[in-house]
Design a protein around this motif. Structure first.
Motif: not given
Length: 154
Positions: A49-52, A101-107
Motif C-alpha cells: 500500500x505504501x508503494x501504491x 476518509x483518506x485523512x482519517x486513514x492517514x491519521x
C-alpha cells in the motif's frame, strides 16, 4: 445431412460430413479466454500500500483540481437549473468525503507509526515494548485529530 431411422428418434449428424475446426465443443456454452487480473495474481507480487500511494500520489492533486473546477462550475450554474446544480453538489460532496476518509486513514497510520517508533526506541534502551490497547490507540487518534483541527484554525 441429418438422418434418422425412426422419426421419433433424435437427429444424428453424419460422420461423413467434415466438422469445422472452429466448432464449439461445449455446445451452448461460449468459449471464453481466461481473463488476467494482476490484482489477484500471485505472479505480479504482493500488494504494498505504501508503494501504491507513493506511485499514485498525483491522483490527489488531480482530485483537488477537479474539485476547484466543480466549485467554479457550480457558481456559474443558473438558479433555474436545479438538476445540474444537485449533480455538481453531489460530486463535490463525494470528493470531500473521499478526502476526509483518506485523512482519517492517514491519521490512524501516523498513530501506529508513532507507537512503533516509541517501542523501537524503548527496545534500543533495553526496556520492554509497550503494547497499547485499542482504547489507548483511539485516545491517541482523537488527540491527534484535535491537534490537527486546532492547527487548521490557526
Amino acid at each position: 445431412m441429418l438422418q434418422r431411422d425412426n422419426p421419433k428418434r433424435p437427429r444424428e449428424a453424419s460422420s461423413k460430413m467434415p466438422v469445422s475446426k472452429f466448432r464449439n465443443a461445449f455446445g451452448q456454452q461460449k468459449l471464453q479466454e481466461k481473463k488476467f487480473d494482476p490484482r489477484f495474481d500471485e505472479r505480479c507480487g504482493e500488494f504494498n500500500e505504501y508503494i501504491y500511494h507513493n506511485n499514485y500520489s498525483f491522483l490527489s492533486e488531480i482530485r483537488q483540481n477537479e474539485k476547484k473546477l466543480l466549485v467554479d462550475e457550480l457558481k456559474k450554474v443558473k438558479q433555474k437549473n436545479t438538476r445540474q446544480k444537485d449533480r455538481l453538489k453531489e460530486a463535490i460532496r463525494k470528493i470531500d468525503n473521499q478526502e476526509k476518509t483518506q485523512a482519517d486513514v492517514d491519521r490512524r497510520k501516523a498513530v501506529i507509526r508513532e507507537i512503533r517508533h516509541e517501542n523501537n526506541e524503548r527496545m534500543r534502551q533495553g526496556l520492554p515494548p509497550i503494547f497499547r490497547t485499542r482504547g489507548l490507540r483511539r485516545k491517541n487518534l482523537l488527540a491527534l485529530g484535535f491537534f490537527v483541527h486546532s492547527l487548521a484554525f490557526l
